[in-house]
Design a protein around this motif. Sequence first.
Motif, PDB file in Angstrom:
ATOM      1  N   PHE A   7       0.831  -1.196   0.000  1.00 17.86           N
ATOM      2  CA  PHE A   7       0.000   0.000   0.000  1.00 17.86           C
ATOM      3  C   PHE A   7       0.865   1.244   0.000  1.00 17.86           C
ATOM      4  CE2 PHE A   7      -2.614  -3.213   2.107  1.00 17.86           C
ATOM      5  CZ  PHE A   7      -3.791  -3.090   1.388  1.00 17.86           C
ATOM      6  N   SER A   8       0.472   2.226  -0.754  1.00 18.44           N
ATOM      7  CA  SER A   8       1.080   3.544  -0.694  1.00 18.44           C
ATOM      8  C   SER A   8       0.334   4.301   0.394  1.00 18.44           C
ATOM      9  CB  SER A   8       0.929   4.236  -2.046  1.00 18.44           C
ATOM     10  OG  SER A   8       1.469   5.530  -1.981  1.00 18.44           O
ATOM     11  N   VAL A   9       1.071   4.901   1.326  1.00 21.25           N
ATOM     12  CA  VAL A   9       0.459   5.477   2.515  1.00 21.25           C
ATOM     13  C   VAL A   9       0.667   6.986   2.569  1.00 21.25           C
ATOM     14  CG1 VAL A   9       0.442   5.426   5.036  1.00 21.25           C
ATOM     15  CG2 VAL A   9       0.862   3.313   3.752  1.00 21.25           C
ATOM     16  N   LEU A  10      -0.415   7.697   2.850  1.00 17.18           N
ATOM     17  CA  LEU A  10      -0.363   9.126   3.131  1.00 17.18           C
ATOM     18  C   LEU A  10      -0.729   9.289   4.598  1.00 17.18           C
ATOM     19  CD1 LEU A  10      -2.469  10.440   0.106  1.00 17.18           C
ATOM     20  CD2 LEU A  10       0.012  10.510   0.340  1.00 17.18           C
ATOM     21  N   GLY A  11      -0.112  10.234   5.262  1.00 14.37           N
ATOM     22  CA  GLY A  11      -0.420  10.418   6.673  1.00 14.37           C
ATOM     23  C   GLY A  11      -0.866  11.829   6.979  1.00 14.37           C
ATOM     24  N   GLY A  12      -1.750  11.934   7.926  1.00 16.17           N
ATOM     25  CA  GLY A  12      -2.221  13.231   8.384  1.00 16.17           C
ATOM     26  C   GLY A  12      -3.429  13.035   9.258  1.00 16.17           C
TER      27      GLY A  12
END
Length: 103
Positions: A7-12
């Motif tokens: 999975f490509s993960v974005l965080g916030g």
Amino acid sequence: AFIRGGFSVLGGCGDLGLTLFGEQAERIDCIILDMSMPGIAGREVLQEIRLMRSDVRVLISSGYDEDDVTAGIASSDIAGFIQKPYQIETLAEIMEGVFAGSG
């Protein structure tokens, strides 16, 4: 962004998460939403997400009891629940279930 378990993960969290989702909604397949974030509440984030895109999968995460956390949330609004703290292996198993049969 980084790749973990395929999975490509974005965080916030909170407002930043909503901004990222607003900018990249069509690229996002699933959101892991902590219901106890500083600032904007998880339920409010969920409502905003649903206004932007009603079909994105949302996995609720919390250290509190699942029944308490999901009370009042339509089951159709969430793809599942993961109890904190959790291991990456547990998250991977739950994510497999979230995406099972989605083609």
